[in-house]
Design an enzyme around this catalytic site. Structure first.
Site, PDB file in Angstrom:
ATOM      1  N   ASP A 199       0.843  -1.184   0.000  1.00 26.03           N
ATOM      2  CA  ASP A 199       0.000   0.000   0.000  1.00 26.03           C
ATOM      3  C   ASP A 199       0.884   1.243   0.000  1.00 26.03           C
ATOM      4  O   ASP A 199       2.037   1.213   0.441  1.00 26.03           O
ATOM      5  CB  ASP A 199      -0.902  -0.003   1.248  1.00 26.03           C
ATOM      6  CG  ASP A 199      -2.075   0.956   1.130  1.00 26.03           C
ATOM      7  OD1 ASP A 199      -3.189   0.496   0.848  1.00 26.03           O
ATOM      8  OD2 ASP A 199      -1.863   2.173   1.319  1.00 26.03           O
ATOM      9  N   HIS A 201       0.401   3.857   1.837  1.00 20.60           N
ATOM     10  CA  HIS A 201       0.319   4.579   3.100  1.00 20.60           C
ATOM     11  C   HIS A 201       1.134   3.936   4.217  1.00 20.60           C
ATOM     12  O   HIS A 201       1.599   2.808   4.098  1.00 20.60           O
ATOM     13  CB  HIS A 201      -1.148   4.686   3.528  1.00 20.60           C
ATOM     14  CG  HIS A 201      -2.017   5.309   2.491  1.00 20.60           C
ATOM     15  ND1 HIS A 201      -2.792   4.569   1.621  1.00 20.60           N
ATOM     16  CD2 HIS A 201      -2.215   6.606   2.164  1.00 20.60           C
ATOM     17  CE1 HIS A 201      -3.446   5.379   0.807  1.00 20.60           C
ATOM     18  NE2 HIS A 201      -3.114   6.624   1.114  1.00 20.60           N
ATOM     19  N   SER A 303      -5.005  11.219   1.879  1.00 18.01           N
ATOM     20  CA  SER A 303      -5.426   9.896   2.326  1.00 18.01           C
ATOM     21  C   SER A 303      -4.552   9.366   3.457  1.00 18.01           C
ATOM     22  O   SER A 303      -4.966   8.442   4.164  1.00 18.01           O
ATOM     23  CB  SER A 303      -5.422   8.916   1.152  1.00 18.01           C
ATOM     24  OG  SER A 303      -4.175   8.925   0.485  1.00 18.01           O
TER      25      SER A 303
END
Length: 379
Positions: A199, A201, A303
């Protein structure tokens, strides 16, 4: 540990089967479109001049693009490329085993240094405008995953020209009087990289460390006593790790494959946060006007602020609630533009704004971001 391969292995037979399915499905899809849906193969009667100038073949291609398969065939092609040669398409790079990186982090932008300096001046200008309204600004820039997890890149190339941009950015802001939180040493200090493998993040460990550093900086501000109200404590419960398919798997177009054929999924805990009643808090003048329960901290960002429990960790560190107006895909200024134009900012301005900014957005071309300063000045 061997870090020379990050794909599930040379499954050439399986990839060949997938490609055979693509071809067979293509024939069936085209036959269905032409015979059942009766799509015209060409809009005009084919003739020799039409073949010579490409008109006939262009019309045939346009017709075949309207048959049921094209979107599905793209997914099949992505899966076959991954299984055969470990290719993840133009937007994702594979590093060490099971580690994926966003290509955008690795690409220098023309005029990037000028864009970075322009953005830094705009942040300094905003700080001045907000200070005139009694609002503190605290900027926290999220280092690239490819910077922090450099040991997991293996063959993924990160240009040396990108190494100095975070230091330059923070330096310009600090010289302009903007309060910043340097998250690079915080994330580097973790025993394992503070980012999810599949991912874009940070993981919960990274989010918690970043939130802790930001909370510590906020508590040290001169306005902390007023900004960090109302007081709110939280009970934190650590959950059991659960599998998580990251956004880079979806971005690569292989999320439809069964889990054994994907990079190993991240195992992330599901931490929960329960507000603790504060029965000892004395009544204040604000209680009489219904303002005591309004949060005085606002978070603008991307995000990153909406993943891995970052906001709950930040609230727990600050011991107050936070208004989260971050936006997915907001990049540098998307959330700021929307927030400073909102009735929420106009009617209930905060005492502290935390601005989370991804490093990768600092050097992107400028696209009308000066609107945010005009919006803030108009309030």
């Amino acid at each position: 540990m061997d870090k020379t391969s990050s794909r599930p292995g040379p499954r050439y037979a399986l990839a060949g089967c997938v490609m055979a399915i693509v071809l067979a499905a293509g024939l069936l899809s085209n036959g269905y479109g032409l015979l059942v849906e009766q799509l015209p193969l060409t809009r005009h009667a084919p003739d020799w001049p039409g073949f010579l100038d490409g008109r006939v073949t262009a019309e045939i291609a346009d017709t075949l693009a309207k048959t049921p398969l094209p979107a599905g065939s793209a997914s099949l092609e992505r899966g076959a490329s991954w299984l055969a040669v470990g290719d993840l398409g133009p937007r994702v790079r594979q590093g060490c085993p099971d580690w994926l990186f966003l290509a955008d982090e690795l690409e220098p932008h023309a005029g990037g240094d000028d864009a970075l300096r322009t953005r830094a001046r705009e942040v300094a200008d905003l700080r001045t405008r907000l200070a005139a309204r009694g609002i503190e600004l605290l900027v926290a820039t999220v280092p690239d995953k490819s910077r922090i997890a450099a040991s997991e890149r293996c063959g993924v190339y990160r240009p040396a020209a990108l190494e100095g941009r975070l230091r330059e950015w923070n330096g310009i802001l600090q010289a302009s009087g903007v309060r910043t939180v340097d998250l690079e040493p915080v994330l580097r200090g973790l025993p394992v990289p503070g980012f999810l493998r599949t991912d874009t993040h940070w993981n919960e460990a990274g989010a918690e460390a970043a939130a802790g550093a930001i909370a510590a900086a906020a508590r040290a501000l001169p306005s902390a006593a007023e900004a960090l109200k109302p007081h709110q404590a939280f009970a934190i419960t650590r959950g059991q790790p659960q599998p998580l398919a990251g956004d880079l798997i979806r971005l690569a177009g292989i999320d439809w494959l069964p889990a054994p054929l994907l990079p190993a999924l991240d195992q992330e805990p599901r931490t929960t946060f329960t507000p603790v009643a504060d029965t000892a808090a004395p009544a204040t003048e604000d209680d009489l006007f219904g303002d005591a329960d309004l949060p005085r901290v606002a978070l603008i960002g991307t995000s990153y602020s909406r993943n891995s429990n970052f906001v709950p960790f930040l609230e727990a560190g600050l011991q107050t609630r936070v208004v989260n107006v971050a936006r997915d895909g907001g990049e540098f200024a998307g959330a700021a533009q929307a927030y400073f134009k909102s009735e929420e900012f106009r009617d209930t301005p905060p005492r502290l704004i935390v601005w989370e900014i991804p490093e990768r957005s600092l050097q992107r071309p400028l696209d009308g971001e000066t609107d945010i300063w005009e919006a803030a000045a108009a309030r």
